[in-house]
Design a protein around this motif. Sequence first.
Motif, mmCIF file in Angstrom:
data_model
loop_
_atom_site.group_PDB
_atom_site.id
_atom_site.type_symbol
_atom_site.label_atom_id
_atom_site.label_comp_id
_atom_site.label_asym_id
_atom_site.label_seq_id
_atom_site.Cartn_x
_atom_site.Cartn_y
_atom_site.Cartn_z
ATOM 1 N N GLY A 1 70.664 14.482 33.122
ATOM 2 C CA GLY A 1 70.246 14.137 34.267
ATOM 3 C C GLY A 1 71.178 14.717 35.331
ATOM 4 O O GLY A 1 71.695 15.801 35.473
ATOM 5 N N GLY A 2 71.761 13.380 36.369
ATOM 6 C CA GLY A 2 72.600 14.076 37.424
ATOM 7 C C GLY A 2 73.764 14.616 37.155
ATOM 8 O O GLY A 2 74.229 15.540 37.636
ATOM 9 N N LEU A 3 74.473 14.239 35.935
ATOM 10 C CA LEU A 3 75.591 15.010 35.513
ATOM 11 C C LEU A 3 75.744 16.278 35.277
ATOM 12 O O LEU A 3 76.599 17.211 35.863
ATOM 13 N N ASP B 265 71.858 9.170 28.721
ATOM 14 C CA ASP B 265 72.616 9.377 29.921
ATOM 15 C C ASP B 265 73.307 7.899 30.273
ATOM 16 O O ASP B 265 72.985 6.912 30.050
ATOM 17 N N THR C 44 81.247 7.656 36.298
ATOM 18 C CA THR C 44 80.681 6.449 35.888
ATOM 19 C C THR C 44 81.844 5.263 35.900
ATOM 20 O O THR C 44 82.520 5.552 35.152
ATOM 21 N N VAL D 247 83.186 10.506 42.581
ATOM 22 C CA VAL D 247 82.205 11.202 43.153
ATOM 23 C C VAL D 247 81.588 10.839 44.398
ATOM 24 O O VAL D 247 80.397 11.353 44.694
ATOM 25 N N ASN E 224 79.800 14.222 45.881
ATOM 26 C CA ASN E 224 78.922 15.282 45.254
ATOM 27 C C ASN E 224 78.117 15.831 46.498
ATOM 28 O O ASN E 224 77.995 15.260 47.585
ATOM 29 N N TYR F 24 70.302 -0.314 35.465
ATOM 30 C CA TYR F 24 70.874 -0.485 36.652
ATOM 31 C C TYR F 24 70.120 0.321 37.706
ATOM 32 O O TYR F 24 70.638 -0.090 38.833
ATOM 33 N N GLU G 37 75.752 2.815 40.390
ATOM 34 C CA GLU G 37 75.458 4.141 40.596
ATOM 35 C C GLU G 37 76.593 5.003 41.157
ATOM 36 O O GLU G 37 76.893 4.599 42.420
ATOM 37 N N ALA G 38 77.443 5.848 40.417
ATOM 38 C CA ALA G 38 78.675 6.329 40.833
ATOM 39 C C ALA G 38 78.381 7.026 42.255
ATOM 40 O O ALA G 38 79.032 6.959 43.254
ATOM 41 N N SER G 39 77.215 7.845 42.242
ATOM 42 C CA SER G 39 77.200 8.710 43.491
ATOM 43 C C SER G 39 75.365 8.680 43.522
ATOM 44 O O SER G 39 74.923 8.484 44.595
ATOM 45 N N GLY G 40 74.898 9.412 42.692
ATOM 46 C CA GLY G 40 73.344 9.720 42.766
ATOM 47 C C GLY G 40 73.497 11.216 43.330
ATOM 48 O O GLY G 40 74.194 11.461 44.169
ATOM 49 N N THR G 41 72.389 11.834 43.312
ATOM 50 C CA THR G 41 72.182 13.191 43.693
ATOM 51 C C THR G 41 70.769 13.452 44.150
ATOM 52 O O THR G 41 70.496 14.224 45.133
HETATM 53 C C1 GL4 Z 1 76.299 10.295 36.676
HETATM 54 C C2 GL4 Z 1 76.101 9.205 37.591
HETATM 55 O O1 GL4 Z 1 75.418 8.147 37.067
HETATM 56 C C3 GL4 Z 1 75.483 9.504 38.930
HETATM 57 O O2 GL4 Z 1 75.550 8.556 39.987
HETATM 58 C C4 GL4 Z 1 76.281 10.749 39.475
HETATM 59 O O3 GL4 Z 1 75.386 11.297 40.724
HETATM 60 C C5 GL4 Z 1 76.277 11.951 38.367
HETATM 61 C C6 GL4 Z 1 76.921 13.178 39.058
HETATM 62 O O4 GL4 Z 1 78.155 12.599 39.512
HETATM 63 O O5 GL4 Z 1 76.847 11.511 37.276
HETATM 64 N N1 GL4 Z 1 77.230 9.970 35.493
HETATM 65 C C7 GL4 Z 1 76.777 10.109 34.602
HETATM 66 S S1 GL4 Z 1 77.400 9.940 32.870
HETATM 67 N N2 GL4 Z 1 75.425 10.735 34.513
HETATM 68 C C8 GL4 Z 1 75.190 10.605 35.848
HETATM 69 O O6 GL4 Z 1 74.236 11.435 36.221
#
Ligand code: GL4
Length: 818
Positions: free
Chosen positions: A124-126, A278, A365, A442, A471, A561, A660-664
Amino acid sequence: MSTDVMHIGPGNSVAELKESILGHFCFDVGKSPEYATLHDWYMAVAYSVRERMMEHWVSSLERIRDKHQKIVGYLSAEFLMGPHLGNAIINLGIEQQIKEAAEQLNINLDEILQQEEEPGLGNGGLGRLAACYLDSLTTLKVPAIGYGIRYEFGIFDQMIRDGWQVEITDKWLRNGNPWEIVKPELNYGVKLGGKTQGYTDEKGGYRVKWIPEYEIRGVAYDTPVPGYKNETINLLRLWKSEATESFDFQAFDKGDYYGAVHEKVFSETISKVLYPNDVSEAGKKLRLSQQYFFVSCSLQDALRILELRGLSLDDLPDAVTFQLNDTHPSIAIAELMRLLVDEYMVDWDKAWECTRKTFAYTNHTLLPEALEKWSLPLFAHILPRHLEIIYEINSRFLSDIRNKYPGDDDRIRRMSIIDEQGSKYVRMAHLATIGSHAVNGVSALHTELLKQDVLHDFYELQPDAFFNVTNGVTPRRWIKLYNPRLASLISDRIGERWITHLETDLINLQSFADDLSFQQAWRDVKKQNKTDLAHLLKQRFGMNINPDSLFDIQVKRIHEYKRQHLNALHIIHLYNRIKQKRTDGITPRTFIFGGKAAPAYYLAKLIIKLINAIGETIDNDPEVNQFIRVVFFPDFNVKNGAHVYKAADLSEQISTAGKEASGTGNMKFSMNGALTIGTYDGANIEIMECVGEDNFFLFGLDAAEVKAIKQNGYHPYDVYNNNNDLKEVIDLIQSGAFSKGDTNIFKPLINSLLGDDPYLVLQDYQAYVDCQQRVSAAYNNEQAWTKMSILNVARMGKFSSDRSIRDYCENIWHVTPG
Ligand code: GL4
């Protein structure tokens, strides 16, 4: 030499492209065009486009060599690149010519593009972030290599059967991969298991060697990454695991054929499949082997490049900088120490200084279940020498801490790389932090929480080592490629520079926000994008959705979450109102969901079932479906994302604050003209700051309130009991209204919500429903909504991954773009 290579470069005229495609058809596909399938044409076009990158590849390498540039090694267990062909075409700037060449060849370029199976080498996001960063690194002419694993099977394909997620193996390589170039000569041995042994070297010094149980080989597969119209190529270098010897001839001679092949089978297992989790870790042996495997190959490769450039080990930190994409590659710290100390006989202090200067760590995260830790026995079994090295790193580090904070045993316990409680663990985030010169979060909030909470002691020790890099996403793929109508409308008004200068140029759109004809053109684009999505869902899945309704979209991995179930509760609230004929103020909406659940994550899968169950019930109820529809778009991935972000009116970013660390995805939506309904979490906060509070639908608790409410004792059952509307909604699920009378099926979800509701869904319910009411009202004012949409896009320049990469260059890598 370099100029000779340049001369053989193929041309980009329509005639040349056509000739090239036909040439590849003949020489690489090997068929007569009369018998061609669409996939054959795809291969021929892909080879032609790849060829046009190759000349830049060689010249890019020469430039790095001549300018003695520092190389960024981006170490990541995941790269979610998305289809290559469309991206390569726009980055090479040949879309017009290719389109015309295809027309002349009587092939439909869109159909050709559809043929590409996307490399789903991420969750996913990472993983997607890593891909956006490679695009920006190359566009900014920063020499970089993305190092990762060439998984034979990427993230599973998702099907929905009877409302449930079903996982299908992702056989992305079955029809061949025209983008990769195997480099058999670039292969490295990787040891695993066994034991260590001390010995005395010639100078009488005590040394250790590792006697492994077995050794496998990593072979490089390179994929060129093109920059945007800048004749620059970087590399994605993925490692495939192979047996050192395909056959154990000793076993074979004894007639043990199966024994002989066993090693080959085992070795190839290492890069076989991506773990589909994830933000959560399973602590599996194979996973640690995968991490070590790709990291060891990548470090050996970097040392080879160093030698090739005539540099010494002392030069390493100036020649290469390694970015650790989360803790997944953090074993690299111990591996570089092992290589330097055991194999190159560098003394410990010097090796440690070199290592710390070379690495930087990004945390992605704060969720405890995602912070990687390995049990000591498992670790010792696979990497016995690395465990010794980690003990040594730890003991030196803790002795520094003891000197600095005498008597503070609790601090020692908290900061140690080894978690001594219960069965013992290696904490990879601590190893990554201690072994890096820079640590970053991030988003602004995430970095703040890292400092205050998860890495607080480390922040106190070395505040200057902590950075925030919010990000970003690449506007090449996420606007120009996937929203061509919007891209050309923007370019018509402000020119094309925004594609590479998002931060400075996109803001120029602001002056058109009140221009009524521009607003109309803006709405036309959105309407066409929505109509396209409606057609696609009809065609592929027979779904019926109305492009005149508000498209309310939540696409992302399914996780508690992220609260897809909060979204579902709001839908049921509307359902309930419609059934009770309280329909005033209800704006027609289509709720669109997409996302995969980790195969072993039961509640996430149940959330998918619930969404589909609500969708089906509404489909069969004309009283309700004249107002609302719910669809679940199966198999959400980059390729499907292409149709989704651009069609959204409303973007759902509703995670529990602080999680949510950042979300993209939040950025992709907003950049494509959707307004956001969101919590005060991750990059939402910065998005809201940029687009303006008036152009953002904020609701719910903030991170501090979440923490407080949890500390003071949270009682979701009381929230349910005290809110009639919420009670009706939950009771409807429980009554079997969406499950043909089955009152058991959703019990685990309801029990979780009423029992401890770890993500405060019930707590935020009313605020969310109220906020959605404001959304509906706002949507009814077409002009005001359009203006907000334009302002959202105009003010999103900060969220280009080009800005993120510039931040990394300046604050962490100390390299100059260009
Ligand atoms: C994630 C975060 O959950 C997500 O919020 C962030 O945008 C992404 C990129 O920094 O990293 N951390 C993990 S692990 N998976 C993700 O998608």
